[in-house]
Design a protein around this motif. Structure first.
Motif, PDB file in Angstrom:
ATOM      1  N   LEU A   1       8.199  -2.159 -53.687  1.00 54.34           N
ATOM      2  CA  LEU A   1       8.990  -2.218 -54.910  1.00 54.34           C
ATOM      3  C   LEU A   1       8.080  -2.297 -56.139  1.00 54.34           C
ATOM      4  O   LEU A   1       8.292  -1.585 -57.132  1.00 54.34           O
ATOM      5  N   LEU A   2       7.059  -3.124 -56.082  1.00 57.59           N
ATOM      6  CA  LEU A   2       6.149  -3.269 -57.223  1.00 57.59           C
ATOM      7  C   LEU A   2       5.391  -1.979 -57.514  1.00 57.59           C
ATOM      8  O   LEU A   2       5.063  -1.685 -58.669  1.00 57.59           O
ATOM      9  N   SER A   3       5.121  -1.192 -56.463  1.00 63.00           N
ATOM     10  CA  SER A   3       4.376   0.062 -56.667  1.00 63.00           C
ATOM     11  C   SER A   3       5.164   1.064 -57.506  1.00 63.00           C
ATOM     12  O   SER A   3       4.594   2.023 -58.031  1.00 63.00           O
ATOM     13  N   GLN A   4       6.480   0.852 -57.640  1.00 65.60           N
ATOM     14  CA  GLN A   4       7.301   1.733 -58.462  1.00 65.60           C
ATOM     15  C   GLN A   4       7.067   1.499 -59.956  1.00 65.60           C
ATOM     16  O   GLN A   4       7.447   2.319 -60.786  1.00 65.60           O
ATOM     17  N   PHE A   5       6.445   0.360 -60.288  1.00 72.65           N
ATOM     18  CA  PHE A   5       6.218   0.014 -61.693  1.00 72.65           C
ATOM     19  C   PHE A   5       4.782   0.255 -62.154  1.00 72.65           C
ATOM     20  O   PHE A   5       4.547   0.696 -63.279  1.00 72.65           O
TER      21      PHE A   5
ATOM     22  N   PRO B   1       7.334 -12.498 -44.399  1.00 76.05           N
ATOM     23  CA  PRO B   1       6.870 -11.288 -43.693  1.00 76.05           C
ATOM     24  C   PRO B   1       7.868 -10.131 -43.745  1.00 76.05           C
ATOM     25  O   PRO B   1       7.450  -8.969 -43.712  1.00 76.05           O
ATOM     26  N   PHE B   2       9.167 -10.427 -43.809  1.00 77.16           N
ATOM     27  CA  PHE B   2      10.171  -9.359 -43.766  1.00 77.16           C
ATOM     28  C   PHE B   2      10.372  -8.668 -45.107  1.00 77.16           C
ATOM     29  O   PHE B   2      11.053  -7.652 -45.192  1.00 77.16           O
ATOM     30  N   LEU B   3       9.779  -9.205 -46.184  1.00 72.14           N
ATOM     31  CA  LEU B   3       9.990  -8.638 -47.515  1.00 72.14           C
ATOM     32  C   LEU B   3       8.825  -7.733 -47.912  1.00 72.14           C
ATOM     33  O   LEU B   3       7.678  -8.166 -48.000  1.00 72.14           O
TER      34      LEU B   3
ATOM     35  N   ALA C   1       9.500 -14.275 -55.058  1.00 73.99           N
ATOM     36  CA  ALA C   1       8.447 -13.768 -54.173  1.00 73.99           C
ATOM     37  C   ALA C   1       7.915 -12.438 -54.687  1.00 73.99           C
ATOM     38  O   ALA C   1       6.705 -12.174 -54.651  1.00 73.99           O
ATOM     39  N   THR C   2       8.798 -11.601 -55.196  1.00 73.34           N
ATOM     40  CA  THR C   2       8.380 -10.287 -55.689  1.00 73.34           C
ATOM     41  C   THR C   2       7.527 -10.418 -56.934  1.00 73.34           C
ATOM     42  O   THR C   2       6.558  -9.678 -57.111  1.00 73.34           O
TER      43      THR C   2
END
Length: 210
Positions: free
Chosen positions: A84-88, A77-79, A68-69
């Motif tokens: 997390l992706l914005s860190q890359f 919806p809960f993830l 999913a990531t």
């Protein structure tokens, strides 16, 4: 977590006519110092099935957040995959590619949990010292493990400063204190003092006999 490990586990066992633990191991909730350590923990989690040799790649484990990531399956919806992706990268497509490469590069690497201090903190001694003053209660610790109580202890840098670095007798007493009183592992003490944990184990054994 108490409900999940208690009531849910009991109902699950009754329904499936089984007994014992449903979920293995204690729940872990860590306070991390930097973004790199946060990312290492995210990588550690999705690589658990690979590390356990259940699957060869993280994408094969259907209960993981990995697919999913990286955008190959629907994101529930809960993830919060976006955080997390914005860190890359600020570009979603680029971030997914970097995330995938980052995860795959971690296959075969040591677990970041090996550097956790007092089962709570992931960071430097100074970070632990600062954090414990903010988050560790002064009382009401009856149900807290001995190691976690040690989260309120001085950092290794404070224990072994000044004369403790040069006077062997004082240093050895501080080693005993660090291990017995404050809950530091022999590996943590050894890394700080550049001493072999096996030597420290032998040293503590001799000190307790005297």
């Amino acid at each position: 977590m108490k409900y999940l490990n208690g009531v849910y586990s009991q109902k699950f066992n009754r329904r499936h006519n089984r007994f014992g633990h449903v979920l293995q191991g204690r729940y872990k909730s860590l306070l991390v110092q930097r973004e790199e350590q946060f990312l290492e923990n995210c990588r550690y989690i999705v690589l658990n099935p690979v590390r356990a040799k259940i699957v060869k790649t993280p994408s094969e484990w259907k209960w993981s957040s990995y697919n999913a990531t990286r955008g190959v399956s629907r994101c529930p919806p809960f993830l919060d995959a976006a955080f997390l992706l914005s860190q890359f990268s600020s570009s979603p497509s680029e971030a997914r590619d970097i995330y995938r490469n980052f995860i795959l590069a971690g296959i075969g690497m040591d677990s970041p949990l090996k550097t956790v201090k007092h089962q709570i903190f992931l960071g430097s001694d100074s970070f632990v010292q600062e954090a414990r003053e903010k988050v560790c209660p002064k009382d009401g610790l009856q149900n807290v493990s001995g190691i976690q109580k040690g989260a309120g202890s001085p950092g290794l840098a404070d224990l072994f400063k000044g004369e403790a670095l040069y006077a062997k007798k004082i240093r050895n007493l501080r080693i005993l204190d660090a291990f017995d009183r404050y809950g530091y592992t022999l590996r943590e003490i050894g890394e700080h003092l550049d001493l072999n944990p096996n030597y420290l184990s032998s040293l503590l054994g001799k000190m307790r006999k005297t």
